[in-house]
Design an enzyme around this catalytic site. Structure first.
Site, PDB file in Angstrom:
ATOM      1  N   GLU A   1      38.898  30.741  10.804  1.00  0.00           N
ATOM      2  CA  GLU A   1      38.166  30.672   9.528  1.00  0.00           C
ATOM      3  C   GLU A   1      36.712  31.094   9.725  1.00  0.00           C
ATOM      4  OE1 GLU A   1      38.987  26.939   7.497  1.00  0.00           O
ATOM      5  OE2 GLU A   1      41.115  27.391   7.394  1.00  0.00           O
TER       6      GLU A   1
ATOM      7  N   GLU B   1      48.077  28.148   9.303  1.00  0.00           N
ATOM      8  CA  GLU B   1      47.809  26.803   8.780  1.00  0.00           C
ATOM      9  C   GLU B   1      48.394  26.748   7.384  1.00  0.00           C
ATOM     10  OE1 GLU B   1      43.834  25.142   9.049  1.00  0.00           O
ATOM     11  OE2 GLU B   1      43.491  26.138  10.967  1.00  0.00           O
TER      12      GLU B   1
HETATM   13  O1  AHR Z   1      43.797  21.599   9.486  1.00  0.00           O
HETATM   14  C1  AHR Z   1      42.550  21.062   9.193  1.00  0.00           C
HETATM   15  C2  AHR Z   1      41.478  22.137   9.054  1.00  0.00           C
HETATM   16  O2  AHR Z   1      41.738  22.926   7.944  1.00  0.00           O
HETATM   17  C3  AHR Z   1      41.374  23.126  10.179  1.00  0.00           C
HETATM   18  O3  AHR Z   1      40.633  22.647  11.246  1.00  0.00           O
HETATM   19  C4  AHR Z   1      40.686  24.281   9.535  1.00  0.00           C
HETATM   20  O4  AHR Z   1      40.992  25.506  10.138  1.00  0.00           O
HETATM   21  C5  AHR Z   1      41.155  24.203   8.090  1.00  0.00           C
HETATM   22  O5  AHR Z   1      40.138  24.362   7.198  1.00  0.00           O
END
Ligand code: AHR
Length: 515
Positions: A198, A319
């Site tokens: 990110e 994610e």
């Molecule tokens: O999964 C929790 C967080 O969510 C992660 O660390 C980040 O990459 C995302 O914003």
């Protein structure tokens, strides 16, 4: 009698004329076994484990001296449960934590390791007792590949280059000797490397142009000593297609994967809602937002296609999952939430969408593995429970590395308040033994559905299956009642002269095997 609306999922939710139906909703599914698609990479069933709350400490790693049964420090119950899922890879150490992580703090004698503050997650101290060697030891125990997320936001390219050398260099270099001195003479295989996480946010608040330059720079110095690693660039925020355009145009040649993160926040970021105490409206909102990933993937893929028409670059949804308010009484920085039947429906629907996009979605990682967000496993001291989401992954195991079979779904409509969607979600694949597997989810929490399925180019003599459902939308597997939502034998499917007929109960996930 009530009016229902039909939709053709495969053709982008095209509405058909209103139809009349009774209490039982109907859907028809056509499975194009005569037009097999790409492989459904087993890597779409990957998992994410971050240094966050009890995701690692307490959830996976308890240390060899713990009274909790463990093998060399890893919880035996958790390892056994994960082994059963054939987890393809584990993404580690972040997440946001990854861009604050300095790998040297996590090697060598445990007592001498640096202690840092986990500034992303709760401000707790991180003693680095779970570092590189412990990570690979864990992968060995569960049989998964490595996906290491590199620190790009707060470390120089040389730090990532040296970490890669430490992990992968066969023998000879000082770093390889140091690895051997720390107990592991043989290099490890690092299959996937994330070039930051990110980068638009916690990974450094970069502009797309800057992130693309940084990605090229770091990518140039990632040189594994024992074979190729898939290098994965950080995607932009969800529907930031301009970011994708920039990254693909500027850095496309130096990467093999491009990441997309998508979380479902039922009430929005400020009021996400409870994981267990929710209304039907929140159920519908959650599932409607889950379906949005179909559009995101299609549009991200379209931008990627401009620069990579041969689809060399993997879209890695590394994610994904639900994100609710933390469980009452828990540390807000630990993101601990319960997991109900609603999460099982989210997982099944999302996986069906990944299967649909198997030509581009080559890997994915649910967030997260243990005790964080949409977890597969929850622990409490020495107790462990497999969540409804865990069981979805178990039901879908036959999809790993199977061949996608395109599906067309004509489904009745389910809606509550502002949230509407086709009631039925489906995916199909043929495994290497020739068995066809069909996954069906009925998102309607109230109405059963009768699904007529037709196979083109294949026939089946018999059908067996398993079902995941529960009497209420918010049923969970608690430590005291761990099997409330667990797969049961399904006897609601029949093969007849006209094809397959399936009686799907409300709010259920079914996976069928056709022979
Ligand atoms: O999964 C929790 C967080 O969510 C992660 O660390 C980040 O990459 C995302 O914003």
């Amino acid at each position: 009698m009530r009016a229902i609306r039909s939709a053709i999922l495969a053709l982008g939710l095209v509405s058909l004329p209103l139809a009349q139906a009774g209490a039982v909703e109907t859907a028809s599914v056509t499975i194009r076994a005569d037009q097999p698609g790409p492989q459904v990479n087993r890597q779409i069933f990957g998992q994410f484990a971050e240094h966050l709350g009890h995701g690692i400490y307490g959830g996976i790693w308890v240390g060899p001296k713990s009274p909790i049964p463990n093998v060399h420090g890893y919880r035996k119950d958790v390892v056994d449960a994960l082994k059963d899922l054939s987890v393809p890879f584990v993404r580690w150490p972040g997440g946001c934590f990854g861009d604050t992580y300095h790998w040297r703090n996590g090697i060598g004698p445990q007592a001498k390791r640096s202690v840092m503050v986990n500034t992303n997650w709760g401000g707790v101290t991180e003693d680095n007792s779970f570092g590189t060697h412990e990570y690979f030891g864990f992968l060995d125990q569960i049989g998964a590949e490595a996906y290491v997320s590199g620190n790009v936001g707060s470390a120089a390219p040389s730090e990532l280059a040296e970490w890669v050398e430490y992990m992968t260099s066969p023998t000879g270099s000082s770093l390889a000797k140091e690895r051997a001195a720390n107990g592991h003479p043989a290099p490890w295989k690092v299959s996937y490397i994330g070039i930051g996480n990110e980068l638009w946010g916690c990974g450094g608040n970069m502009r797309a142009e800057y992130a693309a330059d940084v990605t090229k720079r770091y990518s140039s110095f990632i040189r594994p000593g024992n074979g190729k690693a898939i290098k994965i660039a950080s995607g932009g925020l969800e529907d930031d297609y301009a970011w994708t355009e920039t990254m693909m145009r500027e850095a496309g040649k130096g990467i093999d994967g491009y990441s997309l993160h998508y979380y479902v926040f039922p009430g929005g970021w400020a009021h996400k809602g409870s994981a267990t105490d929710f209304t039907e409206s929140e159920w519908a909102q959650t599932l409607s937002k889950t379906l949005h990933i179909d559009e995101l993937i299609a549009k991200q893929s379209a931008v990627m296609d401009k620069y990579d028409p041969a689809k060399r670059i993997w879209l890695s949804v590394d994610e994904w999952g639900t994100w609710y308010d933390v469980a009452p009484g828990t540390n807000p920085g630990f993101l601990y939430q319960q997991n109900s039947l609603r999460d099982a429906l989210v997982a099944a629907t999302t996986i069906n969408i990944f299967v649909k996009h198997a030509d581009r979605v080559k890997m994915a990682a649910i967030a997260q593995m243990v005790n964080v967000l949409q977890a597969m496993i929850l622990t409490d001291g020495n107790r462990m429970v497999k969540t409804p989401t865990y069981y979805v992954f178990k039901l879908y195991k036959p999809f790993q590395d199977a061949t996608q079979l395109p599906v067309e779904v004509k489904s009745s409509w389910y809606g509550k308040d502002d949230w509407g969607m086709p009631a039925i979600s489906a995916a199909a694949a043929r495994d290497k033994a020739g068995v066809i597997h069909i996954a069906l989810a009925n998102l309607d929490p109230n109405q059963p559905a009768t699904v007529s399925a037709k196979l083109t180019g294949a026939s089946a003599a018999s059908v067996t299956g398993q079902i995941l459902t529960a009497p209420a939308m918010n049923v969970i597997n608690s430590f005291d009642k761990p099997d409330q939502v667990a797969p049961r034998t399904f006897d609601g499917a029949r093969v007849g002269a006209d094809g397959l007929t399936v009686d799907l109960p409300p709010k259920s996930v079914v996976v069928l095997d056709l022979k």
